[in-house]
Structure formats: C-alpha cells, structure tokens
Motif scaffolding. Structure first.
Motif, PDB file in Angstrom:
ATOM      1  N   MET A 198       0.854  -1.188   0.000  1.00 31.11           N
ATOM      2  CA  MET A 198       0.000   0.000   0.000  1.00 31.11           C
ATOM      3  C   MET A 198       0.892   1.241   0.000  1.00 31.11           C
ATOM      4  O   MET A 198       1.623   1.481   0.970  1.00 31.11           O
ATOM      5  N   PRO A 199       0.861   2.015  -1.085  1.00 29.85           N
ATOM      6  CA  PRO A 199       1.828   3.110  -1.241  1.00 29.85           C
ATOM      7  C   PRO A 199       1.680   4.223  -0.210  1.00 29.85           C
ATOM      8  O   PRO A 199       2.647   4.937   0.061  1.00 29.85           O
ATOM      9  N   HIS A 200       0.488   4.378   0.356  1.00 31.66           N
ATOM     10  CA  HIS A 200       0.254   5.472   1.308  1.00 31.66           C
ATOM     11  C   HIS A 200       0.624   5.090   2.740  1.00 31.66           C
ATOM     12  O   HIS A 200       0.524   5.916   3.640  1.00 31.66           O
ATOM     13  N   ARG A 201       1.051   3.851   2.934  1.00 26.64           N
ATOM     14  CA  ARG A 201       1.453   3.391   4.272  1.00 26.64           C
ATOM     15  C   ARG A 201       2.965   3.208   4.317  1.00 26.64           C
ATOM     16  O   ARG A 201       3.591   2.817   3.322  1.00 26.64           O
ATOM     17  N   VAL A 209       6.586   1.441   5.547  1.00 30.58           N
ATOM     18  CA  VAL A 209       7.023   0.052   5.527  1.00 30.58           C
ATOM     19  C   VAL A 209       6.497  -0.705   6.745  1.00 30.58           C
ATOM     20  O   VAL A 209       5.931  -1.797   6.622  1.00 30.58           O
ATOM     21  N   ILE A 210       6.649  -0.123   7.931  1.00 33.12           N
ATOM     22  CA  ILE A 210       6.211  -0.835   9.130  1.00 33.12           C
ATOM     23  C   ILE A 210       4.686  -0.979   9.167  1.00 33.12           C
ATOM     24  O   ILE A 210       4.156  -1.998   9.632  1.00 33.12           O
ATOM     25  N   GLU A 211       3.977   0.004   8.635  1.00 35.15           N
ATOM     26  CA  GLU A 211       2.514  -0.103   8.565  1.00 35.15           C
ATOM     27  C   GLU A 211       2.093  -1.193   7.588  1.00 35.15           C
ATOM     28  O   GLU A 211       1.118  -1.909   7.825  1.00 35.15           O
ATOM     29  N   ASN A 212       2.828  -1.322   6.485  1.00 30.81           N
ATOM     30  CA  ASN A 212       2.553  -2.402   5.536  1.00 30.81           C
ATOM     31  C   ASN A 212       2.784  -3.762   6.176  1.00 30.81           C
ATOM     32  O   ASN A 212       1.954  -4.672   6.058  1.00 30.81           O
ATOM     33  N   VAL A 213       3.918  -3.907   6.848  1.00 36.63           N
ATOM     34  CA  VAL A 213       4.262  -5.200   7.454  1.00 36.63           C
ATOM     35  C   VAL A 213       3.261  -5.572   8.546  1.00 36.63           C
ATOM     36  O   VAL A 213       2.860  -6.729   8.675  1.00 36.63           O
ATOM     37  N   ALA A 214       2.841  -4.588   9.311  1.00 31.99           N
ATOM     38  CA  ALA A 214       1.942  -4.841  10.445  1.00 31.99           C
ATOM     39  C   ALA A 214       0.471  -4.893  10.044  1.00 31.99           C
ATOM     40  O   ALA A 214      -0.398  -5.089  10.912  1.00 31.99           O
ATOM     41  N   TYR A 215       0.175  -4.755   8.755  1.00 33.47           N
ATOM     42  CA  TYR A 215      -1.218  -4.605   8.336  1.00 33.47           C
ATOM     43  C   TYR A 215      -2.105  -5.767   8.779  1.00 33.47           C
ATOM     44  O   TYR A 215      -3.228  -5.569   9.262  1.00 33.47           O
ATOM     45  N   GLY A 216      -1.614  -7.001   8.624  1.00 30.45           N
ATOM     46  CA  GLY A 216      -2.407  -8.161   9.025  1.00 30.45           C
ATOM     47  C   GLY A 216      -2.720  -8.152  10.508  1.00 30.45           C
ATOM     48  O   GLY A 216      -3.821  -8.538  10.936  1.00 30.45           O
ATOM     49  N   LEU A 217      -1.759  -7.709  11.312  1.00 24.83           N
ATOM     50  CA  LEU A 217      -1.979  -7.617  12.757  1.00 24.83           C
ATOM     51  C   LEU A 217      -2.959  -6.489  13.079  1.00 24.83           C
ATOM     52  O   LEU A 217      -3.712  -6.579  14.059  1.00 24.83           O
ATOM     53  N   THR A 218      -2.940  -5.437  12.262  1.00 18.80           N
ATOM     54  CA  THR A 218      -3.915  -4.358  12.444  1.00 18.80           C
ATOM     55  C   THR A 218      -5.332  -4.888  12.228  1.00 18.80           C
ATOM     56  O   THR A 218      -6.245  -4.598  13.003  1.00 18.80           O
ATOM     57  N   LYS A 264       2.409  -3.828  20.323  1.00 17.65           N
ATOM     58  CA  LYS A 264       2.768  -5.223  20.064  1.00 17.65           C
ATOM     59  C   LYS A 264       2.962  -5.476  18.571  1.00 17.65           C
ATOM     60  O   LYS A 264       3.911  -6.157  18.160  1.00 17.65           O
ATOM     61  N   ARG A 265       2.058  -4.935  17.751  1.00 22.42           N
ATOM     62  CA  ARG A 265       2.173  -5.213  16.317  1.00 22.42           C
ATOM     63  C   ARG A 265       3.404  -4.529  15.713  1.00 22.42           C
ATOM     64  O   ARG A 265       4.053  -5.091  14.826  1.00 22.42           O
ATOM     65  N   GLU A 266       3.751  -3.337  16.198  1.00 28.19           N
ATOM     66  CA  GLU A 266       4.943  -2.671  15.684  1.00 28.19           C
ATOM     67  C   GLU A 266       6.212  -3.402  16.115  1.00 28.19           C
ATOM     68  O   GLU A 266       7.168  -3.496  15.339  1.00 28.19           O
ATOM     69  N   LYS A 267       6.208  -3.933  17.322  1.00 21.90           N
ATOM     70  CA  LYS A 267       7.358  -4.711  17.794  1.00 21.90           C
ATOM     71  C   LYS A 267       7.543  -5.957  16.919  1.00 21.90           C
ATOM     72  O   LYS A 267       8.662  -6.278  16.481  1.00 21.90           O
ATOM     73  N   THR A 268       6.436  -6.639  16.645  1.00 20.78           N
ATOM     74  CA  THR A 268       6.494  -7.838  15.809  1.00 20.78           C
ATOM     75  C   THR A 268       6.936  -7.490  14.392  1.00 20.78           C
ATOM     76  O   THR A 268       7.768  -8.187  13.795  1.00 20.78           O
ATOM     77  N   ALA A 269       6.391  -6.403  13.853  1.00 21.15           N
ATOM     78  CA  ALA A 269       6.746  -5.990  12.493  1.00 21.15           C
ATOM     79  C   ALA A 269       8.234  -5.647  12.391  1.00 21.15           C
ATOM     80  O   ALA A 269       8.904  -6.002  11.403  1.00 21.15           O
ATOM     81  N   LYS A 270       8.778  -4.965  13.402  1.00 18.00           N
ATOM     82  CA  LYS A 270      10.207  -4.642  13.403  1.00 18.00           C
ATOM     83  C   LYS A 270      11.065  -5.899  13.410  1.00 18.00           C
ATOM     84  O   LYS A 270      12.098  -5.971  12.731  1.00 18.00           O
ATOM     85  N   GLY A 295      15.681  -0.681  10.149  1.00 20.22           N
ATOM     86  CA  GLY A 295      15.945   0.719   9.890  1.00 20.22           C
ATOM     87  C   GLY A 295      15.125   1.314   8.765  1.00 20.22           C
ATOM     88  O   GLY A 295      15.167   2.526   8.531  1.00 20.22           O
ATOM     89  N   TYR A 296      14.367   0.498   8.057  1.00 19.63           N
ATOM     90  CA  TYR A 296      13.548   0.976   6.947  1.00 19.63           C
ATOM     91  C   TYR A 296      12.102   1.247   7.366  1.00 19.63           C
ATOM     92  O   TYR A 296      11.261   1.529   6.509  1.00 19.63           O
ATOM     93  N   GLU A 297      11.819   1.178   8.647  1.00 19.50           N
ATOM     94  CA  GLU A 297      10.439   1.214   9.126  1.00 19.50           C
ATOM     95  C   GLU A 297       9.632   2.401   8.608  1.00 19.50           C
ATOM     96  O   GLU A 297       8.453   2.258   8.265  1.00 19.50           O
ATOM     97  N   ASN A 298      10.223   3.575   8.538  1.00 17.45           N
ATOM     98  CA  ASN A 298       9.475   4.784   8.212  1.00 17.45           C
ATOM     99  C   ASN A 298       9.581   5.203   6.747  1.00 17.45           C
ATOM    100  O   ASN A 298       9.121   6.276   6.373  1.00 17.45           O
ATOM    101  N   GLN A 299      10.201   4.353   5.947  1.00 22.75           N
ATOM    102  CA  GLN A 299      10.242   4.605   4.511  1.00 22.75           C
ATOM    103  C   GLN A 299       8.878   4.258   3.890  1.00 22.75           C
ATOM    104  O   GLN A 299       8.064   3.549   4.487  1.00 22.75           O
ATOM    105  N   TYR A 300       8.668   4.734   2.671  1.00 22.92           N
ATOM    106  CA  TYR A 300       7.469   4.384   1.905  1.00 22.92           C
ATOM    107  C   TYR A 300       7.876   3.454   0.758  1.00 22.92           C
ATOM    108  O   TYR A 300       9.036   3.480   0.302  1.00 22.92           O
ATOM    109  N   PRO A 301       6.949   2.608   0.269  1.00 20.59           N
ATOM    110  CA  PRO A 301       7.314   1.673  -0.804  1.00 20.59           C
ATOM    111  C   PRO A 301       8.005   2.317  -1.996  1.00 20.59           C
ATOM    112  O   PRO A 301       8.926   1.734  -2.577  1.00 20.59           O
ATOM    113  N   SER A 302       7.592   3.527  -2.369  1.00 25.50           N
ATOM    114  CA  SER A 302       8.186   4.195  -3.537  1.00 25.50           C
ATOM    115  C   SER A 302       9.658   4.543  -3.338  1.00 25.50           C
ATOM    116  O   SER A 302      10.378   4.806  -4.305  1.00 25.50           O
ATOM    117  N   GLN A 303      10.103   4.529  -2.095  1.00 23.86           N
ATOM    118  CA  GLN A 303      11.500   4.843  -1.797  1.00 23.86           C
ATOM    119  C   GLN A 303      12.398   3.602  -1.816  1.00 23.86           C
ATOM    120  O   GLN A 303      13.604   3.721  -1.609  1.00 23.86           O
TER     121      GLN A 303
END
Length: 279
Positions: free
Chosen positions: A119-122, A124-133, A141-147, A157-165
């Motif tokens: 999802m381009p608007h989310r 990296v960490i939001e994308n990874v954690a999406y299923g847990l969301t 907890k979900r951010e810890k698991t995603a990291k 270290g890529y947690e706050n990047q966006y897919p386009s980057q």
C-alpha cells in the motif's frame, strides 16, 4: 509418514457462463480447445489431485496459461472451484461461509504476490503490520512484531520509509515480512520473485531457503522457472494446460521426466544455477 497439510482432490475449474455444460463435455472426453471453440467455456483446471506435506516447500510450475496461478488461488478460495475438494488439515475449505472463510484466511495463511501488493500510502512498518492491524493487535505489540520481521529479512531501519523509496527487491522483502508477520501456517507465493532482476531474485531465493529452515512453514510456491523450482522445492508439480503432468522430488523430475513436456523443461535446466541436486 509426514502429515498432509493440504489435500486437493478431483479439482476442476471452468471459466464461462455455463460450467455445467462444459463439465458434461469434459466427461465425454472433448478436449479443452473444442470446448472453448464450440461453447466459449475455458477449462482452466482438470482433475487436479495433490497432497502437500506439512512443513514442506511445494512448487507448482508450468508455462503461462498452464493454470498454476489459478490453482494456488483455489487454496484460499480467491477463486471458487467448479468441482472438487480442498482440505487444509481437517477443514473442508469449500464448506466455509464468508465469515468462516475470512477467519480461516486470517489465521491459517498469507499470500505474497508477484507485483508486491504494498500500500503506497502506508509506511514500511505499517505495511508489514497490516495483518496484525486487521486482527486488532495493540499498536505497540504489532509494531514490535513488524520490526522483528523487518530485521529477519534484512530491512532493519527501513520502518518509516514508503514503498516508492525502495528498490524492487526491498519491496518484495517487505511483502515477505508482511506475509510472515501474522505467523501463518501456510504461505502462498505466486511468482513472488518473477519481477526481480536475476541477482536480486537469487538473493530472495536464498533468503526464503534460510527462513524456511528456521520457520518450517508449509509453502506453496508458483513459478515458471525450473531452476527456481529445483533450488527451493521439496516437491514439484508440473502443470500443462490445466492438468498435472508430473509430481515428484527434484531428483525425480530431472532424472525421470514423465512426458515430452516435462523433458522440455529438463533440457532447459541449467545445473550451474543450483547445488541442491547432484546428478
């Protein structure tokens, strides 16, 4: 004997407005080309019977149009079969209502797509954690698991990047981390590495092999590339025109091809690209 995780029995899929008519003609022995030309019905899968062992990497391969992507989408019922049976453990997947199916998908399996599906608007960490969301896991907890999963695929270290980057390979690593983040029992991978450059593709194959040694998931992996199938697969099913030509371990496929179609794949096999099979 190893436990069977997924069992597919007598599976047929017809695309068209009158699948019952098509099935009548299939049973009478008419080839798919004739069914298409006379009735406008496409026989995509014909009498598929497969058993996939728990904790194995089962590769389904074939050329474009062979039915491999259609088949994998039946396992989680993204595509409904015309006839047949699909069981995961003791669950008849085809008997589930929509709510049960949604829970089954959430709890049992994840899918990694060819075109990443991020999802381009989310971030990296939001994308990874999406299923847990979706599962309503608390944010901390979900951010810890995603990291943790980002670290496991080499993207700490890529947690706050966006897919386009990210590069294509990095995006697919995010897709893999997202699929694993919910700790599914089954991982469905549909041409997951196809869009990647050869060197990145090889690196992702190695990453998957390494992760599988630790995780012991049941993985159904779709590819058209025999080199890739041999490298990562415990067992391989080769499809042609919606039918299974051969099922076997990599050594069986290479040493004892069942027909001319499989022989053509084997002739293209490049031994320099894998060290898994000794001939």
């Amino acid at each position: 004997m190893p436990d069977i995780k997924i069992k597919i029995k007598n599976l047929y899929k017809v695309f068209g407005k009158n699948p019952d008519l098509a099935m009548k003609n299939v049973r009478s022995g008419k080839p798919k080309e004739q069914i298409l030309s006379e009735y406008g019905q496409t026989l995509a899968l014909k009498n598929i019977n497969l058993e996939i062992q728990m904790g194995s990497v089962f590769v389904i391969m074939g050329l474009s149009g062979s039915g491999k992507s259609t088949l994998v989408r039946h396992i989680n019922r993204l595509i409904e079969p015309t006839e047949g049976e699909i069981k995961v453990d003791d669950t008849n997947v085809l008997s589930l209502n929509q709510r049960e199916l949604a829970n089954f998908r959430r709890e049992k399996m994840s899918m990694v797509f060819q075109r990443f599906g991020l999802m381009p608007h989310r971030t990296v960490i939001e994308n990874v954690a999406y299923g847990l969301t979706i599962q309503k896991v608390p944010r901390t907890k979900r951010e810890k698991t995603a990291k943790e999963w980002l670290l496991s695929v080499g993207l700490g270290g890529y947690e706050n990047q966006y897919p386009s980057q990210l590069s294509g390979g990095e995006q697919q690593r995010v897709g893999l981390a997202r699929a694993l983040c919910t700790d599914p029992e089954i991982l469905l991978m549909d041409e997951a590495f196809y869009a990647l450059d050869p060197l990145i593709r090889s690196d992702m194959q190695e990453q998957l092999i390494s992760l599988q040694k630790k995780l012991n998931k049941t993985i159904v992996f779709i590819t058209h590339d025999l080199n890739e199938a041999i490298r990562i697969g415990d067992k391989i099913a080769i499809l042609k025109d919606g039918e299974v030509s051969q099922v076997g371990a990599p050594e069986e496929i290479l040493l004892n091809p069942a027909d001319e179609y499989v022989k053509a794949f084997v002739r293209e096999f490049n031994r320099t690209k894998t060290s898994r099979v000794k001939i």
